[in-house]
Design a protein around this motif. Structure first.
Motif, mmCIF file in Angstrom:
data_model
loop_
_atom_site.group_PDB
_atom_site.id
_atom_site.type_symbol
_atom_site.label_atom_id
_atom_site.label_comp_id
_atom_site.label_asym_id
_atom_site.label_seq_id
_atom_site.Cartn_x
_atom_site.Cartn_y
_atom_site.Cartn_z
ATOM 1 N N MET A 1 15.829 -16.459 -44.436
ATOM 2 C CA MET A 1 16.587 -15.507 -45.216
ATOM 3 C C MET A 1 17.730 -16.242 -45.906
ATOM 4 N N ASP A 2 17.862 -16.065 -47.220
ATOM 5 C CA ASP A 2 18.921 -16.710 -47.991
ATOM 6 C C ASP A 2 20.058 -15.707 -48.157
ATOM 7 N N THR A 3 21.159 -15.963 -47.489
ATOM 8 C CA THR A 3 22.294 -15.054 -47.594
ATOM 9 C C THR A 3 23.373 -15.696 -48.447
ATOM 10 N N GLN A 4 23.954 -14.905 -49.304
ATOM 11 C CA GLN A 4 25.027 -15.388 -50.165
ATOM 12 C C GLN A 4 26.360 -15.228 -49.444
ATOM 13 N N ARG A 5 27.182 -16.247 -49.505
ATOM 14 C CA ARG A 5 28.476 -16.203 -48.858
ATOM 15 C C ARG A 5 29.455 -15.384 -49.689
ATOM 16 N N ILE A 6 30.307 -14.662 -49.019
ATOM 17 C CA ILE A 6 31.360 -13.884 -49.665
ATOM 18 C C ILE A 6 32.522 -14.815 -49.950
ATOM 19 N N VAL A 7 33.098 -14.694 -51.145
ATOM 20 C CA VAL A 7 34.248 -15.508 -51.516
ATOM 21 C C VAL A 7 35.510 -14.661 -51.382
ATOM 22 N N VAL A 8 36.458 -15.170 -50.596
ATOM 23 C CA VAL A 8 37.750 -14.516 -50.377
ATOM 24 C C VAL A 8 38.799 -15.304 -51.141
ATOM 25 N N GLY A 9 39.591 -14.621 -51.958
ATOM 26 C CA GLY A 9 40.647 -15.264 -52.737
ATOM 27 C C GLY A 9 42.024 -14.947 -52.182
ATOM 28 N N VAL A 10 42.875 -15.967 -52.153
ATOM 29 C CA VAL A 10 44.254 -15.820 -51.668
ATOM 30 C C VAL A 10 45.202 -16.252 -52.791
ATOM 31 N N PRO A 11 45.835 -15.285 -53.473
ATOM 32 C CA PRO A 11 46.761 -15.651 -54.543
ATOM 33 C C PRO A 11 48.154 -15.988 -53.999
ATOM 34 N N ARG A 12 48.907 -16.683 -54.837
ATOM 35 C CA ARG A 12 50.320 -16.927 -54.543
ATOM 36 C C ARG A 12 51.045 -15.600 -54.741
ATOM 37 N N GLU A 13 51.910 -15.240 -53.811
ATOM 38 C CA GLU A 13 52.680 -14.001 -53.923
ATOM 39 C C GLU A 13 53.743 -14.159 -55.010
ATOM 40 N N THR A 14 53.923 -13.122 -55.825
ATOM 41 C CA THR A 14 54.895 -13.195 -56.911
ATOM 42 C C THR A 14 56.045 -12.207 -56.752
ATOM 43 N N PHE A 15 55.998 -11.340 -55.741
ATOM 44 C CA PHE A 15 57.086 -10.391 -55.515
ATOM 45 C C PHE A 15 58.351 -11.185 -55.182
ATOM 46 N N PRO A 16 59.467 -10.890 -55.814
ATOM 47 C CA PRO A 16 60.699 -11.653 -55.567
ATOM 48 C C PRO A 16 61.081 -11.680 -54.084
ATOM 49 N N GLY A 17 61.294 -12.874 -53.561
ATOM 50 C CA GLY A 17 61.720 -13.042 -52.178
ATOM 51 C C GLY A 17 60.600 -13.017 -51.147
ATOM 52 N N GLU A 18 59.366 -12.777 -51.568
ATOM 53 C CA GLU A 18 58.258 -12.714 -50.613
ATOM 54 C C GLU A 18 57.869 -14.131 -50.186
ATOM 55 N N ALA A 19 57.976 -14.400 -48.902
ATOM 56 C CA ALA A 19 57.685 -15.744 -48.383
ATOM 57 C C ALA A 19 56.422 -15.780 -47.531
ATOM 58 N N ARG A 20 55.728 -14.660 -47.407
ATOM 59 C CA ARG A 20 54.500 -14.636 -46.605
ATOM 60 C C ARG A 20 53.296 -14.973 -47.470
ATOM 61 N N VAL A 21 52.198 -15.297 -46.785
ATOM 62 C CA VAL A 21 50.923 -15.527 -47.442
ATOM 63 C C VAL A 21 49.881 -14.724 -46.667
ATOM 64 N N ALA A 22 48.869 -14.219 -47.367
ATOM 65 C CA ALA A 22 47.910 -13.302 -46.742
ATOM 66 C C ALA A 22 47.041 -13.949 -45.675
ATOM 67 N N LEU A 23 46.677 -15.210 -45.832
ATOM 68 C CA LEU A 23 45.865 -15.915 -44.831
ATOM 69 C C LEU A 23 46.506 -17.261 -44.518
ATOM 70 N N VAL A 24 46.556 -17.583 -43.249
ATOM 71 C CA VAL A 24 47.068 -18.890 -42.836
ATOM 72 C C VAL A 24 45.879 -19.814 -42.562
ATOM 73 N N PRO A 25 46.087 -21.133 -42.691
ATOM 74 C CA PRO A 25 44.970 -22.062 -42.529
ATOM 75 C C PRO A 25 44.207 -21.927 -41.210
ATOM 76 N N ALA A 26 44.872 -21.596 -40.133
ATOM 77 C CA ALA A 26 44.224 -21.554 -38.815
ATOM 78 C C ALA A 26 43.081 -20.538 -38.732
ATOM 79 N N VAL A 27 43.065 -19.509 -39.569
ATOM 80 C CA VAL A 27 42.007 -18.498 -39.493
ATOM 81 C C VAL A 27 40.776 -18.846 -40.333
ATOM 82 N N LEU A 28 40.878 -19.877 -41.151
ATOM 83 C CA LEU A 28 39.780 -20.183 -42.067
ATOM 84 C C LEU A 28 38.481 -20.573 -41.376
#
Length: 79
Positions: A1-28
């Motif tokens: 069975m050929d399954t296509q992988r889902i692509v997850v995108g993580v953008p840089r946050e642009t809200f003023p003062g926001e220092a978080r990121v949606a995914l951290v490297p350890a969960v990849l």
């Protein structure tokens, strides 16, 4: 069975003062095991203390903002 992988995108946050990121490297590796590829906008993790190199070391690709927003799923802290 050929399954296509889902692509997850993580953008840089642009809200003023926001220092978080949606995914951290350890969960990849778990996302990869679940059939997902992760693309991260360049410098997205820096405000949270994660370099582009740390994302690449955990299996992500660094891509442009346009590429990230073209992913199957986009995760971010603030829209």
């Amino acid at each position: 069975m050929d399954t296509q992988r889902i692509v997850v995108g993580v953008p840089r946050e642009t809200f003023p003062g926001e220092a978080r990121v949606a995914l951290v490297p350890a969960v990849l590796p778990q996302l990869s095991k679940a059939g997902m590829d992760v693309i991260v906008e360049s410098h997205a993790g820096e405000p949270a203390g994660f370099s582009d190199e740390s994302y690449v070391a955990h299996g992500a690709r660094i891509e442009s903002r346009d590429d990230v927003f073209g992913a199957d799923v986009v995760v971010q802290v603030r829209t």
